[in-house]
Design an enzyme around this catalytic site. Structure first.
Site: not given
Ligand SMILES: *[C@@H]1O[C@H](CO)[C@@H](O)[C@H](O)[C@H]1NC(C)=O
Ligand SMILES: *[C@@H]1O[C@H](CO)[C@@H](O)[C@H](O)[C@H]1NC(C)=O
Ligand SMILES: *[C@@H]1O[C@H](CO)[C@@H](O)[C@H](O)[C@H]1NC(C)=O
Ligand SMILES: *[C@@H]1O[C@H](CO)[C@@H](O)[C@H](O)[C@H]1NC(C)=O
Ligand SMILES: *[C@@H]1O[C@H](CO)[C@@H](O)[C@H](O)[C@H]1NC(C)=O
Length: 370
Positions: A32, A333, A336
């Site tokens: 991600s 978040d 990340h």
């Protein structure tokens, strides 16, 4: 003995269709941290397809793209700095044409994925590294069909292959709810599994024509808001030393493995070890120096599980979900970094010294002739 102008024009035109020599081509693999939207097309719990993800991503006008941050990823920023005019599109997007491979490259990265195939099972859908590389094999077959084996190899040898993966393997290792590895293998054996599986994939990419590699190590995962919270370190603001120790051990082995591969390959290939761990740790330790006010909490989604970062339709609740100033936060978040942090990391990887990018930085790698 002049060459007719028309012939020259035809040669130039056909080269500009295929030849990547004047543009930056990147094939991006990973999780991600660099997913540019592949997970939008999967049935998965690992998605970044709703606001406020992408709120600072100007090409989409602030709409979510599937990137797991507020703006650009490190891969986006590095590509832009090297002259890329468009971001490599997600492989899984139905409107991604394989022909893009000739121009910008392709992004195969997938949130929740890992080096090991089992990693991310809890999230259901994700594309593990081995499958990402099989997908690249498909792209390569298309290229060979279009321009032949030799031209394909010339294009690939000038392209940058970046791999940003391993964080989810480590996170899974520490999740007691997954009856996978925890308590089963020692941290040392787990690191060795990661390295040996990763090496096989790097060698496969080499056989497929990749020559310029950027291998990003794992960051200080013990310091991400998610780990701080589950280790009950929220108030103390401490990082988990256990998690960081496993990551450092893995990173050390990764660097040794890449050294070994560089020695074996001579001038046939370059594996750049990108030390995101030390860069990120420096940012967290000395955050005011980099313009940050907060180095331990997420800008979006709150401090306690389940850390949901999405915009509620209820407008009275939605104002509470975002921090006031996204440039002031290291973390977007619970997992990340913000674009603000990505900008600093990308700059160091591009221009930094051997301590952050070994044996050369990405700018030098780009100019390097294999
Ligand atoms: C493909 O679709 C996405 C999502 O609808 C869109 O944002 C993107 O611009 C499209 N890309 C191309 C090359 O048409
Ligand atoms: C491809 O390269 C090989 C080795 O350099 C050469 O022998 C062969 O003729 C080339 N093929 C084409 C179609 O140019
Ligand atoms: C790859 O990892 C698995 C665990 O997921 C391990 O059983 C296997 O031995 C590893 N493969 C190699 C070649 O090390
Ligand atoms: C919207 O938020 C308000 C205040 O937090 C709450 O009282 C109300 O029940 C919420 N409405 C819905 C539909 O969730
Ligand atoms: C947000 O923070 C940055 C960096 O500290 C600062 O330059 C900027 O002016 C701030 N923006 C707002 C809207 O306060």
């Amino acid at each position: 003995m002049e060459i007719p102008a028309l012939v020259l024009i035809i040669i130039t035109l056909s080269l500009s269709n295929v030849c990547p020599c004047f543009c930056f081509t990147a094939f991006i693999f990973g999780d991600s941290l660099v997913d540019a939207g592949n997970n939008n097309y999967l049935f998965t719990l690992s998605k970044a397809d709703s606001p406020p993800y992408g709120i600072d991503f100007s090409p989409s006008g602030g709409q979510p793209t599937g990137r797991f941050t507020n703006g650009r990823t490190i891969a986006d920023i590095v590509g832009e700095a090297l002259g890329s005019t468009s971001f490599p599109p997600p492989y899984l997007a139905p409107n991604t044409s394989a022909a893009t491979a000739f121009r910008a490259g392709i992004n195969y990265a997938s949130g929740a994925s890992g080096i090991l195939d089992q990693t991310g099972t809890l999230f259901i859908g994700r594309v593990p590294l081995t499958q990402q590389i099989s997908n690249f094999e498909q792209t390569r077959s298309y290229m060979v069909k279009m321009v032949g084996e030799n031209t394909t190899n010339i294009i690939l040898k000038n392209s940058i292959f970046s791999l940003t993966i391993g964080s989810n393997d480590v996170l899974n290792y520490f999740q007691p709810s997954i009856p996978l590895f925890s308590d089963k293998v020692s941290p040392t054996l787990f690191q060795d599994f990661m390295i040996s599986n990763f090496t096989i994939q790097l060698e496969k990419l080499y056989r497929l024509g990749a020559r310029k590699f950027v291998v990003v190590n794992i960051g200080p995962l013990g310091c991400i808001p998610f780990i701080r919270a589950v280790s009950l370190n929220i108030l103390g603001g401490k990082c988990s030393t256990k998690v960081n120790a496993l990551v450092r051990g893995y990173n050390k082995k990764l660097k040794e493995e890449l050294d070994r591969m560089n020695n074996n390959m001579g001038r046939n290939a370059i594996f750049v070890y990108a030390n995101s761990y030390d860069i990120f740790r420096e940012i967290i330790l000395n955050f005011p120096k980099y313009g940050f006010v907060n180095n331990d909490g997420p800008c979006c989604g709150g401090y306690i599980p389940p850390f949901l970062c999405f915009k509620r339709t209820n407008s009275s609740a939605s104002s509470a979900i975002l921090c006031d100033n996204r440039s002031n936060y290291v973390f977007w978040d619970a997992y990340h970094p913000t674009e603000a942090a990505n900008l600093i990391i990308a700059d160091k990887l591009l221009n930094g010294d051997k301590g952050v990018c070994y044996p050369m930085n990405i700018r030098h790698l780009y100019d390097y002739i294999i």
